[in-house]
Design a protein around this motif. Structure first.
Motif, PDB file in Angstrom:
ATOM      1  N   ILE A  83      -9.752  -4.544   9.244  1.00 31.01           N
ATOM      2  CA  ILE A  83      -8.570  -5.267   9.723  1.00 31.01           C
ATOM      3  C   ILE A  83      -7.352  -4.358   9.700  1.00 31.01           C
ATOM      4  N   THR A  84      -7.139  -3.688   8.577  1.00 33.21           N
ATOM      5  CA  THR A  84      -5.942  -2.855   8.399  1.00 33.21           C
ATOM      6  C   THR A  84      -6.210  -1.444   8.905  1.00 33.21           C
ATOM      7  N   THR A  85      -6.422  -1.337  10.195  1.00 37.74           N
ATOM      8  CA  THR A  85      -6.758  -0.051  10.811  1.00 37.74           C
ATOM      9  C   THR A  85      -5.524   0.793  11.115  1.00 37.74           C
ATOM     10  N   ARG A  86      -4.349   0.234  10.880  1.00 42.44           N
ATOM     11  CA  ARG A  86      -3.086   0.968  11.049  1.00 42.44           C
ATOM     12  C   ARG A  86      -2.291   0.872   9.759  1.00 42.44           C
ATOM     13  N   PRO A  87      -1.529   1.903   9.418  1.00 42.13           N
ATOM     14  CA  PRO A  87      -0.790   1.878   8.145  1.00 42.13           C
ATOM     15  C   PRO A  87       0.490   1.053   8.179  1.00 42.13           C
ATOM     16  N   ASP A  88       0.898   0.583   9.364  1.00 38.06           N
ATOM     17  CA  ASP A  88       2.196  -0.075   9.478  1.00 38.06           C
ATOM     18  C   ASP A  88       2.103  -1.581   9.692  1.00 38.06           C
ATOM     19  N   ILE A  89       0.949  -2.193   9.390  1.00 33.62           N
ATOM     20  CA  ILE A  89       0.782  -3.628   9.633  1.00 33.62           C
ATOM     21  C   ILE A  89       0.610  -4.432   8.346  1.00 33.62           C
ATOM     22  N   ALA A  90       0.451  -3.774   7.216  1.00 35.94           N
ATOM     23  CA  ALA A  90       0.289  -4.458   5.927  1.00 35.94           C
ATOM     24  C   ALA A  90       0.494  -3.445   4.810  1.00 35.94           C
ATOM     25  N   LEU A  91       0.781  -3.937   3.621  1.00 38.05           N
ATOM     26  CA  LEU A  91       0.815  -3.080   2.441  1.00 38.05           C
ATOM     27  C   LEU A  91      -0.549  -3.162   1.777  1.00 38.05           C
ATOM     28  N   VAL A  92      -1.225  -2.024   1.682  1.00 40.39           N
ATOM     29  CA  VAL A  92      -2.587  -1.977   1.152  1.00 40.39           C
ATOM     30  C   VAL A  92      -2.576  -1.245  -0.179  1.00 40.39           C
ATOM     31  N   ILE A  93      -3.147  -1.879  -1.200  1.00 38.83           N
ATOM     32  CA  ILE A  93      -3.130  -1.322  -2.551  1.00 38.83           C
ATOM     33  C   ILE A  93      -4.552  -1.231  -3.093  1.00 38.83           C
ATOM     34  N   PRO A  94      -4.788  -0.426  -4.113  1.00 37.33           N
ATOM     35  CA  PRO A  94      -6.120  -0.382  -4.735  1.00 37.33           C
ATOM     36  C   PRO A  94      -6.452  -1.721  -5.384  1.00 37.33           C
ATOM     37  N   PRO A  95      -7.708  -2.160  -5.314  1.00 41.42           N
ATOM     38  CA  PRO A  95      -8.066  -3.452  -5.921  1.00 41.42           C
ATOM     39  C   PRO A  95      -7.975  -3.411  -7.439  1.00 41.42           C
ATOM     40  N   GLY A  96      -7.486  -4.506  -8.022  1.00 39.47           N
ATOM     41  CA  GLY A  96      -7.468  -4.649  -9.468  1.00 39.47           C
ATOM     42  C   GLY A  96      -6.352  -3.903 -10.173  1.00 39.47           C
TER      43      GLY A  96
END
Length: 317
Positions: free
Chosen positions: A130-143
């Motif tokens: 889903i998050t194939t672009r860096p500018d559409i969501a804030l993605v963090i390491p799980p846990g």
């Protein structure tokens, strides 16, 4: 929807949607949110989801965490939000935080993005597609609670960033996760499987003409149905279709109906993500006390009669 929880637009509302089970990471979200709330007392957290097949023990654990962290009256767990209310609720949220530790496909992430709401999610296999672009969501390491604190802090403090992320997220969903695109790619995959050939998908407009010209046009691209490209028995096509195709695809559901398959009553066709309502601009409700946990009670206003709130000032700068 904010009226239901006694909230005005002066609050920054964080929503987490999902079944109350360990892999959803809500136990990681609570201490992270507690830290944010110390610096931003205008924040509120709403967790929506049911226990269903999950263990009641995890839901009880979340309730204990809320009290231990001093978040009574600040965090609400609502186990009674029907799916039909979710588009309006996600559109009302300022931030959607989905700190899952594991997922298949992160539908809650997609639904929040379709609502134009900024999303915090985790770097797991179920969300990478889903998050194939860096500018559409804030993605963090799980846990990792510290990373979640940092992401929440960024969005809580920056309304312009929330607005920009939300706009880009909705455009991304409209482009990459429409029903039409899902149906054409799924049909191409099925044709390739049945014909024992590699499926060919529609070429994006960004691909250069020489590359595009080198790719053959498949039956899926030319509008030919599954029945017209294979001699496989109709019953086999129906079986493959019901195994691979989610019934929310109105296009493929219609293909199955034409093949003689009748969808069971509990298989309803949901509206495409791109048709979810846009975010409301403002709200008009006075503040009232917020409960720690809430279940639907006798005499409550039916959810169908509740409409998205419209506020008296702009939600986002």
């Amino acid at each position: 929807m904010r009226e239901r929880y006694g909230l005005t637009c002066d609050y920054v509302l964080v929503v987490c949607a999902g079944r109350l089970k360990h892999r959803k990471g809500m136990h990681v979200l609570l201490p992270a949110f507690a830290e944010i709330h110390q610096h931003h007392p205008e924040t509120r957290l709403l967790i929506t989801g049911s226990v269903n097949s999950a263990s009641r023990a995890y839901a009880d654990q979340l309730g204990c965490q809320i009290h231990e962290l001093g978040l009574a009256g600040v965090v609400t767990i609502d186990e009674a939000v029907p799916y039909t209310d979710m588009p309006a609720l996600l559109a009302e949220a300022d931030i959607v935080a989905q700190p899952s530790l594991a997922e298949g496909l992160g539908l809650a992430v997609l639904e929040a993005m379709a609502s134009g709401t900024p999303v915090i999610t985790t770097d797991i296999s179920g969300t990478r597609e889903i998050t194939t672009r860096p500018d559409i969501a804030l993605v963090i390491p799980p846990g990792e609670a510290p990373a979640l604190v940092e992401a929440l802090g960024q969005l809580v403090a920056d309304a312009a960033l929330r607005s920009a992320l939300g706009r880009r997220a909705r455009a991304h969903v409209e482009e990459r996760f429409s029903h039409a695109r899902m149906a054409s790619h799924t049909e191409a995959a099925l044709i390739g499987l049945i014909a024992n050939t590699s499926p060919q998908f529609p070429v994006p407009a960004s691909v250069s003409p020489p590359c595009a010209a080198s790719r053959p046009v498949t039956a899926a691209q030319s509008g030919v149905s599954l029945q017209q490209v294979t001699t496989a028995p109709q019953a086999l096509l129906v079986d493959i279709g019901m195994t691979v195709i989610h019934p929310s695809s109105a296009v493929m559901a219609e293909e199955l109906r034409r093949a003689g398959h009748v969808l069971p009553p509990d298989r309803t066709v949901s509206p495409p993500l791109s048709s979810w309502p846009p975010r409301p601009a403002t709200c008009r409700f006075p503040p009232t006390p917020m409960a720690t946990t809430r279940s639907r009670l006798p005499g409550d206003v039916p959810s169908a009669s509740l409409t998205p709130s419209l506020c008296g000032r702009s939600r986002h700068a």
